[in-house]
Design an enzyme around this catalytic site. Structure first.
Site, PDB file in Angstrom:
ATOM      1  N   GLU A 181      18.822  62.523  69.552  1.00  0.00           N
ATOM      2  CA  GLU A 181      20.525  60.824  68.534  1.00  0.00           C
ATOM      3  C   GLU A 181      21.154  62.072  68.139  1.00  0.00           C
ATOM      4  O   GLU A 181      20.884  62.574  66.786  1.00  0.00           O
ATOM      5  CB  GLU A 181      19.637  59.843  68.346  1.00  0.00           C
ATOM      6  CG  GLU A 181      21.285  58.903  67.926  1.00  0.00           C
ATOM      7  CD  GLU A 181      20.288  57.360  67.367  1.00  0.00           C
ATOM      8  OE1 GLU A 181      18.704  57.785  67.345  1.00  0.00           O
ATOM      9  OE2 GLU A 181      21.359  56.807  66.620  1.00  0.00           O
ATOM     10  N   ASN A 239      26.461  56.782  68.593  1.00  0.00           N
ATOM     11  CA  ASN A 239      26.621  55.956  68.162  1.00  0.00           C
ATOM     12  C   ASN A 239      28.057  55.160  68.520  1.00  0.00           C
ATOM     13  O   ASN A 239      28.650  55.650  67.935  1.00  0.00           O
ATOM     14  CB  ASN A 239      25.861  55.746  66.955  1.00  0.00           C
ATOM     15  CG  ASN A 239      24.345  55.646  66.624  1.00  0.00           C
ATOM     16  OD1 ASN A 239      23.464  55.240  67.446  1.00  0.00           O
ATOM     17  ND2 ASN A 239      24.180  56.737  66.343  1.00  0.00           N
ATOM     18  N   GLU A 271      25.338  54.235  72.550  1.00  0.00           N
ATOM     19  CA  GLU A 271      24.153  53.603  72.033  1.00  0.00           C
ATOM     20  C   GLU A 271      25.269  52.623  71.369  1.00  0.00           C
ATOM     21  O   GLU A 271      25.786  53.324  70.484  1.00  0.00           O
ATOM     22  CB  GLU A 271      23.550  54.478  70.991  1.00  0.00           C
ATOM     23  CG  GLU A 271      21.936  54.611  71.338  1.00  0.00           C
ATOM     24  CD  GLU A 271      20.897  55.509  70.907  1.00  0.00           C
ATOM     25  OE1 GLU A 271      21.350  55.052  69.348  1.00  0.00           O
ATOM     26  OE2 GLU A 271      20.223  56.496  70.941  1.00  0.00           O
ATOM     27  N   ASP A 301      20.601  49.166  70.577  1.00  0.00           N
ATOM     28  CA  ASP A 301      20.509  49.701  69.537  1.00  0.00           C
ATOM     29  C   ASP A 301      19.895  49.017  68.878  1.00  0.00           C
ATOM     30  O   ASP A 301      20.262  48.082  68.890  1.00  0.00           O
ATOM     31  CB  ASP A 301      21.377  50.976  68.794  1.00  0.00           C
ATOM     32  CG  ASP A 301      20.977  52.022  67.782  1.00  0.00           C
ATOM     33  OD1 ASP A 301      19.170  51.769  68.042  1.00  0.00           O
ATOM     34  OD2 ASP A 301      21.275  51.927  67.679  1.00  0.00           O
ATOM     35  N   GLU A 358      11.993  53.444  67.618  1.00  0.00           N
ATOM     36  CA  GLU A 358      12.752  53.749  66.507  1.00  0.00           C
ATOM     37  C   GLU A 358      11.596  53.671  65.420  1.00  0.00           C
ATOM     38  O   GLU A 358      11.118  52.857  64.924  1.00  0.00           O
ATOM     39  CB  GLU A 358      13.899  52.914  66.122  1.00  0.00           C
ATOM     40  CG  GLU A 358      14.723  53.158  67.119  1.00  0.00           C
ATOM     41  CD  GLU A 358      15.828  52.620  66.449  1.00  0.00           C
ATOM     42  OE1 GLU A 358      17.335  53.401  66.198  1.00  0.00           O
ATOM     43  OE2 GLU A 358      15.964  51.631  65.878  1.00  0.00           O
TER      44      GLU A 358
HETATM   45  P1  C2E Z   1      20.876  53.734  63.535  1.00  0.00           P
HETATM   46  O1  C2E Z   1      21.655  54.267  65.567  1.00  0.00           O
HETATM   47  O2  C2E Z   1      19.959  53.333  63.982  1.00  0.00           O
HETATM   48  O3  C2E Z   1      20.053  55.398  63.953  1.00  0.00           O
HETATM   49  C1  C2E Z   1      18.446  55.404  62.763  1.00  0.00           C
HETATM   50  C2  C2E Z   1      18.400  55.733  61.578  1.00  0.00           C
HETATM   51  O4  C2E Z   1      17.248  55.936  61.276  1.00  0.00           O
HETATM   52  C3  C2E Z   1      19.256  57.196  61.473  1.00  0.00           C
HETATM   53  O5  C2E Z   1      19.641  56.821  60.156  1.00  0.00           O
HETATM   54  C4  C2E Z   1      17.452  57.431  61.246  1.00  0.00           C
HETATM   55  O6  C2E Z   1      17.552  58.787  60.408  1.00  0.00           O
HETATM   56  C5  C2E Z   1      16.589  56.889  61.037  1.00  0.00           C
HETATM   57  N1  C2E Z   1      15.571  57.190  60.758  1.00  0.00           N
HETATM   58  C6  C2E Z   1      14.728  57.381  62.082  1.00  0.00           C
HETATM   59  N2  C2E Z   1      13.718  57.763  62.344  1.00  0.00           N
HETATM   60  C7  C2E Z   1      12.747  57.356  61.074  1.00  0.00           C
HETATM   61  C8  C2E Z   1      11.889  56.607  60.506  1.00  0.00           C
HETATM   62  O7  C2E Z   1      10.286  56.709  60.968  1.00  0.00           O
HETATM   63  N3  C2E Z   1      12.103  56.391  59.695  1.00  0.00           N
HETATM   64  C9  C2E Z   1      12.688  55.892  58.585  1.00  0.00           C
HETATM   65  N4  C2E Z   1      12.761  55.799  57.368  1.00  0.00           N
HETATM   66  N5  C2E Z   1      13.760  56.167  59.027  1.00  0.00           N
HETATM   67  C10 C2E Z   1      13.411  56.283  59.946  1.00  0.00           C
HETATM   68  P2  C2E Z   1      20.958  57.351  59.630  1.00  0.00           P
HETATM   69  O8  C2E Z   1      21.222  59.130  60.500  1.00  0.00           O
HETATM   70  O9  C2E Z   1      21.264  57.607  58.351  1.00  0.00           O
HETATM   71  O10 C2E Z   1      22.166  57.109  60.349  1.00  0.00           O
HETATM   72  C11 C2E Z   1      22.245  55.591  60.115  1.00  0.00           C
HETATM   73  C12 C2E Z   1      23.481  54.521  60.630  1.00  0.00           C
HETATM   74  O11 C2E Z   1      24.821  55.035  60.660  1.00  0.00           O
HETATM   75  C13 C2E Z   1      22.725  54.595  61.900  1.00  0.00           C
HETATM   76  O12 C2E Z   1      21.815  53.936  62.382  1.00  0.00           O
HETATM   77  C14 C2E Z   1      23.867  54.772  63.036  1.00  0.00           C
HETATM   78  O13 C2E Z   1      24.368  53.085  63.015  1.00  0.00           O
HETATM   79  C15 C2E Z   1      25.303  54.866  61.974  1.00  0.00           C
HETATM   80  N6  C2E Z   1      25.409  56.069  62.593  1.00  0.00           N
HETATM   81  C16 C2E Z   1      25.127  57.060  62.536  1.00  0.00           C
HETATM   82  N7  C2E Z   1      26.039  58.307  63.292  1.00  0.00           N
HETATM   83  C17 C2E Z   1      27.099  57.812  63.435  1.00  0.00           C
HETATM   84  C18 C2E Z   1      28.121  57.505  64.145  1.00  0.00           C
HETATM   85  O14 C2E Z   1      28.709  58.800  64.759  1.00  0.00           O
HETATM   86  N8  C2E Z   1      28.990  56.727  64.572  1.00  0.00           N
HETATM   87  C19 C2E Z   1      28.503  54.935  64.098  1.00  0.00           C
HETATM   88  N9  C2E Z   1      29.369  54.101  64.905  1.00  0.00           N
HETATM   89  N10 C2E Z   1      27.663  55.240  63.733  1.00  0.00           N
HETATM   90  C20 C2E Z   1      26.731  55.893  63.414  1.00  0.00           C
HETATM   91 CA    CA Z   2      18.680  52.284  65.529  1.00  0.00          CA
HETATM   92 CA    CA Z   3      21.441  54.470  66.890  1.00  0.00          CA
END
Ligand code: C2E
Ligand code: CA
Ligand code: CA
Length: 414
Positions: A181, A239, A271, A301, A358
């Protein structure tokens, strides 16, 4: 602050015996600033007179204002640093109260059964002390910025300061890297790496998200190209925000972009959060149908946190369902979470979708998911998001970790 001496604690408990046990245990831990109340109302009065306390230890079942009502009031008052729930209630109710406490925005140190055990109480209270002191340290040094102006965000887009981290998604059966991802980060010249939660919502409300999405897509395609060049069939997920789905011509543009990179659309997983299907359902349905028609993979998602109906799931041709982290984390210790995962796996498989769990952080949750027939796992247990350049080192380490996992399970089975 290592010792618990300086803590001011309020015990809210209707039972005289339990209350005096709590008092004694706290004294043996060196706490001297202890206050007591026998129900919620009295506790609020005590707080009014005292002002802020560090920790409230709270019973749930009390006559008059019970613990659940009291916690709601407590949250409004902002007069408690943190809360410990002490109760003899069953596990599922305690879980509900835990969720409730988090919803209220209170800090929950943990739950304890009664009478209070000294060691456990000590552990929870020291957690508070150390958090307090690290907070104090953090505020004394320069605080990272967490709000940005539209101008700053625009500038960052122009200067192309956004980068992608990749988080592996692996097959639970074989350990194989199926996909990553792509998660966006802002590499700020002074502040360092900034997480998406600090800028995505702002960009969404200021009409900047489409520009970011364009940049994310080009970076993801370049990374997909890298995988292909190395002979790897790894897919990449990105995403999409809800507003992107309002643009019904987006599928054509995206398809064009893949063609120029000589990439096949089924390598790109899009996603889409469950909640983004709620507004503009007609337009998003059209865009999703066109994306699917062009051969892209669609993933739903954060499943379980929105309100999609079975009908919607059936109408939209998703290839993958991602069970939200809030159900996955701690599933091995929670029957309700397990039942929810089990039901979602059944639903997804019936509709021909693969299931991704996830937020898997512990081996115990991995094992439960394997038992329940989950297909793919993503979470810190496997890997944190990382720059693409670190992926091959991780793959080597993961192969080793996975093979040991298999061995330990075989020996349990023997
Ligand atoms: P998401 O799509 O639900 O992505 C998963 C988030 O959960 C990611 O946080 C990831 O680092 C985190 N995660 C994964 N495994 C674990 C785990 O085992 N434990 C915990 N505590 N966390 C875990 P991240 O990278 O901070 O991203 C947060 C959100 O930001 C993403 O949630 C997504 O909704 C959004 N996002 C990130 N990149 C993009 C993008 O390019 N475009 C858009 N529209 N949204 C984005
Ligand atoms: Ca998610
Ligand atoms: Ca996602």
């Amino acid at each position: 602050m290592d010792s618990l001496e300086g803590l001011r604690i309020l015990v809210v408990e209707d039972n005289d015996f339990q209350r005096s046990v709590a008092h004694q245990v706290l004294q043996t831990l060196g706490v001297s600033d202890i206050h007591q109340a026998s129900d919620g109302l009295q506790a609020l009065k005590v707080l009014e007179e005292l002002g802020k306390v560090d920790v409230v230890i709270c019973d749930l079942d009390m006559p008059g204002m019970d613990g659940i009502q009291f916690l709601g009031e407590l949250a409004k008052s902002s007069l408690a640093g943190a809360v410990i729930v002490a109760s003899a209630m069953e596990e599922s109710l305690i879980r509900t109260v835990e969720d409730l406490v988090h919803e209220h925005g209170l800090t929950l140190l943990g739950t304890l059964s009664k009478p209070l055990a000294r060691k456990k109480l000590q552990a929870l209270l020291s957690q508070y002390s150390s958090e307090e002191s690290s907070e104090a340290l953090a505020t004394s040094s320069e605080k990272p910025k967490d709000t940005w102006s539209v101008k700053e965000l625009e500038e960052a887009l122009v200067k192309k300061q956004f980068i992608l981290y990749h988080q592996p998604k692996v097959s639970i059966a074989t350990g194989k890297l199926e996909a990553t991802e792509a998660l966006c980060r802002w590499l700020h010249p002074e502040q360092g790496l900034i997480m998406p939660d600090c800028f995505i919502p702002l960009m969404e409300s200021n009409g900047l998200i489409e520009v970011l999405t364009e940049q994310v897509i080009s970076m993801a395609l370049a990374d997909l190209g890298d995988f292909q060049a190395n002979g790897q069939k790894t897919k990449v997920g990105i995403n999409l925000s809800a507003s992107t789905l309002n643009d019904t011509s987006m599928p054509d543009r995206l398809f064009e972009q893949l063609s120029t990179h000589h990439l096949s659309p089924e390598l790109l997983m899009l996603e889409i959060t469950e909640s983004s299907l709620i507004d503009q359902p007609a337009k998003s349905l059209e865009t999703l149908a066109r994306l699917k028609m062009k051969g892209f993979m669609l993933s739903i998602d954060d499943f379980g946190t929105g309100y999609s109906s079975m009908k919607q799931l059936n109408r939209i041709p998703f290839s993958e369902l991602k069970i939200d982290r809030s159900f996955v984390d701690g599933a091995s210790e929670d029957r309700t979470r397990r039942a929810i995962i089990d039901a979602n796996i059944g639903l997804a498989h019936t509709l021909g979708m693969k299931v991704v769990a996830e937020g898997v952080e512990q081996v115990a949750d991995w094992n439960i998911l394997e038992e329940l027939g989950c297909d793919i796992v993503q979470g810190y247990f496997v890997a944190k998001p990382m720059p693409l350049s670190e992926l091959s080192d991780w793959q080597r380490e993961w192969q080793h970790k996975f093979s040991q996992l298999d061995d330990s399970q075989q020996s349990v089975g023997q």
